[in-house]
Design an enzyme around this catalytic site. Structure first.
Site, short mmCIF file in Angstrom:
data_model
loop_
_atom_site.label_atom_id
_atom_site.label_comp_id
_atom_site.label_asym_id
_atom_site.label_seq_id
_atom_site.Cartn_x
_atom_site.Cartn_y
_atom_site.Cartn_z
N LEU A 1 32.11 34.03 53.64
CA LEU A 1 33.41 34.68 54.01
C LEU A 1 34.26 34.05 52.85
O LEU A 1 34.19 32.87 52.51
CB LEU A 1 33.85 34.58 55.17
CG LEU A 1 33.16 35.13 56.39
CD1 LEU A 1 33.87 34.95 57.68
CD2 LEU A 1 33.71 36.93 56.23
N ASP A 2 35.45 34.92 52.36
CA ASP A 2 36.29 34.53 51.44
C ASP A 2 37.41 33.34 52.19
O ASP A 2 37.40 33.24 53.16
CB ASP A 2 37.26 35.63 50.94
CG ASP A 2 36.57 36.47 49.92
OD1 ASP A 2 35.48 36.29 49.46
OD2 ASP A 2 37.23 37.47 49.99
N LEU A 3 38.05 32.34 51.24
CA LEU A 3 38.95 31.14 51.81
C LEU A 3 39.88 32.03 52.80
O LEU A 3 39.85 31.37 53.72
CB LEU A 3 39.47 31.00 50.44
CG LEU A 3 40.57 29.76 50.87
CD1 LEU A 3 39.63 28.46 51.11
CD2 LEU A 3 41.33 29.54 49.60
N LYS B 1 38.09 43.95 49.93
CA LYS B 1 39.36 43.71 49.29
C LYS B 1 39.46 44.78 47.97
O LYS B 1 40.45 45.40 47.94
CB LYS B 1 40.08 42.38 48.83
CG LYS B 1 40.13 41.43 50.18
CD LYS B 1 40.43 40.04 49.33
CE LYS B 1 40.34 39.05 50.84
NZ LYS B 1 39.60 37.76 50.61
#
Ligand code: URA
Length: 240
Positions: free
Chosen positions: A105-107, A191
């Site tokens: 998962l992204d930051l 995104k």
């Protein structure tokens, strides 16, 4: 993460730092046991969970481990990072031994993160051919319209990878909140898909992967072992 399956003779050469000829002699002399049985085959295949003994010396004995973590925003999905706290940092030292992340998962995303030391399981989970659903709840800066549902279902062209995304399901929950189900996980996929509408993602939370749903008893940063049923819901390919 590559599967850790490999030949017993190669494992012994590297563990004992001896040439193949000596390994053959040890095997023929019945001095090596795999999962309790004397092993004589040079080309026997073993994985990371085989219990391997040489005389009384235990060379390898790992237990499969599977965890779910409620990843908080600001924690990086990596085992090491110079700048940020990592998902592994949130586990105690005994728990984190040998674990890797199955599906990053992204930051600035949060929610369900799976960790395991079983590379065969994580490969099956992430394999594009298995098409395991990943469900995300997304909060957007601008209002959603029915056009989003169509565009996500049709797939989008990603020039960098030169691919069409697979059909994704988008359900409008409220004016600024959508639930999106992906069967794949391209870099920053959600995104980038909302980026086509110039609609910034304000919050991205992973609810589930396949039938594994983030336990709502876990607060951000907390983890628990998967149940045997959760582990078993990922179908493993037959061994070759
Ligand atoms: N898509 C993204 O853009 N980020 C994630 O963390 C997961 C899916």
């Amino acid at each position: 993460m590559q599967s850790k399956r490999g030949r017993l003779d190669r494992f012994l050469c590297s563990e004992l730092q001896i040439p193949r000829k000596s390994v053959r002699e040890l095997l023929l002399a019945g001095r090596v046991r795999v999962d309790g049985a004397i092993a004589k085959d040079l080309d026997l295949q073993i994985d990371e969970f085989a219990r391997v003994q040489f005389d009384e010396q235990l060379l390898q004995s790992n237990t499969p481990s599977y965890l779910m973590l409620h990843k908080p925003v600001g924690v990086v999905s990596a085992t090491q990072d110079a700048e940020h706290q990592t998902a592994l940092d949130l586990l105690d030292a005994k728990q984190r031994n040998g674990l890797h992340i199955a599906g990053r998962l992204d930051l600035n995303s949060s929610g369900l993160l799976l960790l395991t030391n079983d590379s065969r399981w994580s490969q099956a989970l992430m394999s594009p051919t298995n098409k395991v659903d990943k469900l995300y709840r997304v909060t957007l800066a601008n209002p959603l319209t029915a056009d989003y549902v169509t565009a996500f279902a049709q797939g989008m062209y990603f020039g960098f990878e030169d691919i069409m995304t697979q059909p994704a399901k988008l359900v409008i929950v409220s004016e600024h909140v959508a639930e999106v189900t992906l069967k794949e996980g391209k870099y920053h996929q959600i995104k980038r898909m909302f980026g086509r509408f110039r609609n910034p993602v304000l919050g991205l939370y992973r609810v589930s992967i396949g039938q594994i749903v983030l336990d709502d008893a876990l607060t951000p940063g907390q983890s628990r072992a998967l149940t045997p049923q959760e582990v078993a819901c990922i179908a493993l390919p037959a061994r070759v």
